[in-house]
Design a protein around this motif. Sequence first.
Motif, PDB file in Angstrom:
ATOM      1  N   CYS A 150     -29.423 -60.298  47.036  1.00 13.65           N
ATOM      2  CA  CYS A 150     -30.005 -61.583  47.016  1.00 13.65           C
ATOM      3  C   CYS A 150     -29.557 -62.645  47.885  1.00 13.65           C
ATOM      4  CB  CYS A 150     -30.322 -62.013  45.573  1.00 13.65           C
ATOM      5  SG  CYS A 150     -31.321 -60.887  44.606  1.00 13.65           S
ATOM      6  N   PRO A 151     -29.507 -62.777  49.162  1.00 15.03           N
ATOM      7  CA  PRO A 151     -28.680 -63.649  49.968  1.00 15.03           C
ATOM      8  C   PRO A 151     -29.031 -65.007  49.422  1.00 15.03           C
ATOM      9  CG  PRO A 151     -29.781 -61.934  51.315  1.00 15.03           C
ATOM     10  CD  PRO A 151     -30.498 -61.725  50.087  1.00 15.03           C
ATOM     11  N   GLY A 152     -27.935 -65.761  49.323  1.00 11.10           N
ATOM     12  CA  GLY A 152     -28.251 -67.354  48.988  1.00 11.10           C
ATOM     13  C   GLY A 152     -28.449 -67.764  47.613  1.00 11.10           C
ATOM     14  N   ASP A 153     -28.459 -66.505  46.677  1.00 17.96           N
ATOM     15  CA  ASP A 153     -28.715 -66.936  45.312  1.00 17.96           C
ATOM     16  C   ASP A 153     -27.751 -66.200  44.436  1.00 17.96           C
ATOM     17  OD1 ASP A 153     -29.812 -67.484  42.736  1.00 17.96           O
ATOM     18  OD2 ASP A 153     -31.736 -66.815  43.269  1.00 17.96           O
ATOM     19  N   GLU A 154     -26.582 -66.734  44.212  1.00 16.77           N
ATOM     20  CA  GLU A 154     -25.530 -66.089  43.624  1.00 16.77           C
ATOM     21  C   GLU A 154     -25.874 -65.617  42.020  1.00 16.77           C
ATOM     22  OE1 GLU A 154     -20.946 -67.151  42.170  1.00 16.77           O
ATOM     23  OE2 GLU A 154     -21.802 -68.314  43.801  1.00 16.77           O
ATOM     24  N   ALA A 155     -26.783 -66.325  41.255  1.00 13.80           N
ATOM     25  CA  ALA A 155     -27.008 -65.796  40.031  1.00 13.80           C
ATOM     26  C   ALA A 155     -27.923 -64.719  39.984  1.00 13.80           C
ATOM     27  CB  ALA A 155     -27.898 -67.123  39.144  1.00 13.80           C
ATOM     28  N   ALA A 156     -29.038 -64.771  40.994  1.00 16.79           N
ATOM     29  CA  ALA A 156     -29.926 -63.682  40.885  1.00 16.79           C
ATOM     30  C   ALA A 156     -29.227 -62.502  41.696  1.00 16.79           C
ATOM     31  CB  ALA A 156     -31.123 -63.953  42.045  1.00 16.79           C
ATOM     32  N   GLY A 157     -28.123 -62.749  42.399  1.00 15.57           N
ATOM     33  CA  GLY A 157     -27.510 -61.646  43.128  1.00 15.57           C
ATOM     34  C   GLY A 157     -26.611 -60.884  42.155  1.00 15.57           C
TER      35      GLY A 157
ATOM     36  N   ALA B 266     -21.443 -60.562  34.230  1.00 17.27           N
ATOM     37  CA  ALA B 266     -20.405 -61.304  33.827  1.00 17.27           C
ATOM     38  C   ALA B 266     -21.025 -62.239  32.848  1.00 17.27           C
ATOM     39  CB  ALA B 266     -19.613 -61.985  34.841  1.00 17.27           C
ATOM     40  N   ASP B 267     -22.034 -61.877  31.786  1.00 17.57           N
ATOM     41  CA  ASP B 267     -22.618 -62.559  31.160  1.00 17.57           C
ATOM     42  C   ASP B 267     -22.111 -62.630  29.688  1.00 17.57           C
ATOM     43  OD1 ASP B 267     -23.737 -60.486  30.508  1.00 17.57           O
ATOM     44  OD2 ASP B 267     -25.860 -60.960  30.466  1.00 17.57           O
ATOM     45  N   ALA B 268     -21.246 -61.805  29.334  1.00 25.51           N
ATOM     46  CA  ALA B 268     -20.638 -61.382  28.322  1.00 25.51           C
ATOM     47  C   ALA B 268     -19.903 -62.898  27.719  1.00 25.51           C
ATOM     48  CB  ALA B 268     -19.599 -60.543  28.605  1.00 25.51           C
ATOM     49  N   ASP B 269     -19.619 -62.797  26.246  1.00 27.23           N
ATOM     50  CA  ASP B 269     -18.657 -63.861  25.810  1.00 27.23           C
ATOM     51  C   ASP B 269     -17.655 -64.407  26.755  1.00 27.23           C
ATOM     52  OD1 ASP B 269     -17.250 -65.542  24.409  1.00 27.23           O
ATOM     53  OD2 ASP B 269     -16.893 -63.960  22.852  1.00 27.23           O
ATOM     54  N   PRO B 270     -17.550 -65.440  27.007  1.00 24.96           N
ATOM     55  CA  PRO B 270     -16.589 -66.141  28.130  1.00 24.96           C
ATOM     56  C   PRO B 270     -15.084 -65.818  27.423  1.00 24.96           C
ATOM     57  CG  PRO B 270     -17.821 -67.927  27.213  1.00 24.96           C
ATOM     58  CD  PRO B 270     -18.410 -66.724  26.751  1.00 24.96           C
ATOM     59  N   ALA B 271     -14.962 -65.637  26.154  1.00 19.05           N
ATOM     60  CA  ALA B 271     -13.691 -65.195  25.591  1.00 19.05           C
ATOM     61  C   ALA B 271     -13.235 -63.885  25.838  1.00 19.05           C
ATOM     62  CB  ALA B 271     -13.524 -65.819  24.380  1.00 19.05           C
TER      63      ALA B 271
END
Length: 131
Positions: free
Chosen positions: A52-59, A81-86
């Motif tokens: 997904c060039p140019g779209d970090e979240a979608a990538g 990397a959507d896990a608990d930030p802790a």
Amino acid sequence: MELRSVEELMDLLYAGRHRHALRTAALLRRARPADKELQVAGLVRGIGPVLCPGDEAAGADSAAQAVRSLLGERVSRLVRADADPADDDVLRLRQAEEEGRTAAFDAGVLEDWRTVLELLAARRSRLGAVD
């Protein structure tokens, strides 16, 4: 897109920013030598911009989806990397990515990781056969 082989994954890795991905994976290898899934997550996050060039979240989402069936749920979760930030693993991954942007060392070549990728994929396929 769902990756069906390590060869397909290697093609995407070569097409992406693999120098940064190599440094990230090498830093994770140094920090957590036994945690191959974490190391591989650092390596394969680099396929997101190719998908997904140019779209970090979608990538990140696309990369996570692409590797899930090949490398397993934990690698997929770490790539997204959507896990608990802790979560210590996510924190270590993000630190390695940041450090990998500026670190200047020889992190090897992508072929160095082929065997690790194949081992994880083989383990995943054996587990899938049992399920």
